[in-house]
Design a protein around this motif. Sequence first.
Motif, short mmCIF file in Angstrom:
data_model
loop_
_atom_site.label_atom_id
_atom_site.label_comp_id
_atom_site.label_asym_id
_atom_site.label_seq_id
_atom_site.Cartn_x
_atom_site.Cartn_y
_atom_site.Cartn_z
N VAL A 32 23.86 67.54 59.64
CA VAL A 32 23.80 67.99 61.02
C VAL A 32 23.28 66.86 61.91
CG1 VAL A 32 22.96 69.77 62.59
CG2 VAL A 32 23.30 70.33 60.17
N LEU A 33 24.00 66.60 62.99
CA LEU A 33 23.54 65.66 64.01
C LEU A 33 23.02 66.47 65.18
CD1 LEU A 33 26.53 63.13 64.00
CD2 LEU A 33 24.29 62.87 62.89
N TYR A 34 21.88 66.07 65.72
CA TYR A 34 21.26 66.79 66.84
C TYR A 34 21.26 65.91 68.08
CZ TYR A 34 19.60 69.83 63.18
OH TYR A 34 19.55 70.68 62.12
N PHE A 35 21.57 66.54 69.21
CA PHE A 35 21.55 65.83 70.48
C PHE A 35 20.85 66.71 71.53
CE2 PHE A 35 25.39 64.41 68.24
CZ PHE A 35 25.15 63.04 68.19
N PRO A 36 20.05 66.09 72.40
CA PRO A 36 19.38 66.88 73.45
C PRO A 36 20.32 67.10 74.63
CG PRO A 36 18.60 64.61 73.50
CD PRO A 36 19.55 64.72 72.34
N ALA A 37 20.39 68.32 75.10
CA ALA A 37 21.27 68.65 76.24
C ALA A 37 20.88 67.87 77.48
CB ALA A 37 21.21 70.15 76.52
N THR A 38 19.63 67.46 77.57
CA THR A 38 19.18 66.71 78.75
C THR A 38 19.76 65.30 78.79
OG1 THR A 38 17.20 66.02 77.52
CG2 THR A 38 17.01 67.98 78.92
N ASP A 39 20.37 64.82 77.70
CA ASP A 39 20.91 63.46 77.65
C ASP A 39 22.44 63.44 77.67
OD1 ASP A 39 18.33 62.60 77.48
OD2 ASP A 39 18.44 61.92 75.41
N LYS A 40 23.04 64.37 78.37
CA LYS A 40 24.51 64.44 78.39
C LYS A 40 25.15 63.17 78.92
CE LYS A 40 24.85 69.42 78.60
NZ LYS A 40 25.17 70.59 79.42
N GLN A 41 24.42 62.38 79.69
CA GLN A 41 24.97 61.12 80.20
C GLN A 41 25.23 60.14 79.06
OE1 GLN A 41 21.85 62.17 80.68
NE2 GLN A 41 20.43 60.48 80.34
N LYS A 42 24.68 60.42 77.87
CA LYS A 42 24.89 59.56 76.70
C LYS A 42 26.01 60.09 75.79
CE LYS A 42 20.15 57.94 76.59
NZ LYS A 42 18.93 57.82 75.81
#
Length: 145
Positions: free
Chosen positions: A73-83
């Motif tokens: 599983v890869l996790y990404f923060p929704a606050t960093d959508k610019q990435k």
Amino acid sequence: MFGPIGPDPQSEFRFHPTRGWKFDFAFPSHKLAIEIQGRARGNPDAPGRHQTVDGIRRDCEKNNAAVALGWRVLYFPATDKQKARQWVELVQETLIALPLVPDECAVCGCTEEDCSQCVEKTGEPCSWVAPGLCSACADQKVGQR
């Protein structure tokens, strides 16, 4: 089917044979999932359920079950959508590095290549009714309810 980052991802993918757990996105053929962790919908200042003690506990249970079933599983923060472009690159690199994984029934362990246990049990080969659940074991579970 292959899209720009590999096999097409499935959204809201239910990965567990008996629980209602879902991944935000998944590449089942590689057992790679993507989870976007975020804040409460509609209120950027309120914590999301992932940020509460109970939410973290439930996420740990879900994530541990996913790993036990062979998922990465890869996790990404929704606050960093610019990435997002960087996210896509990481997903591409990960898909290239991971082998294809045949589906396996979480109950009996049969795969698409070997369902001899189900043939022995039912006299017929099984088929897939859900990720990680074959038809012979699904029928068995229905009879137990």
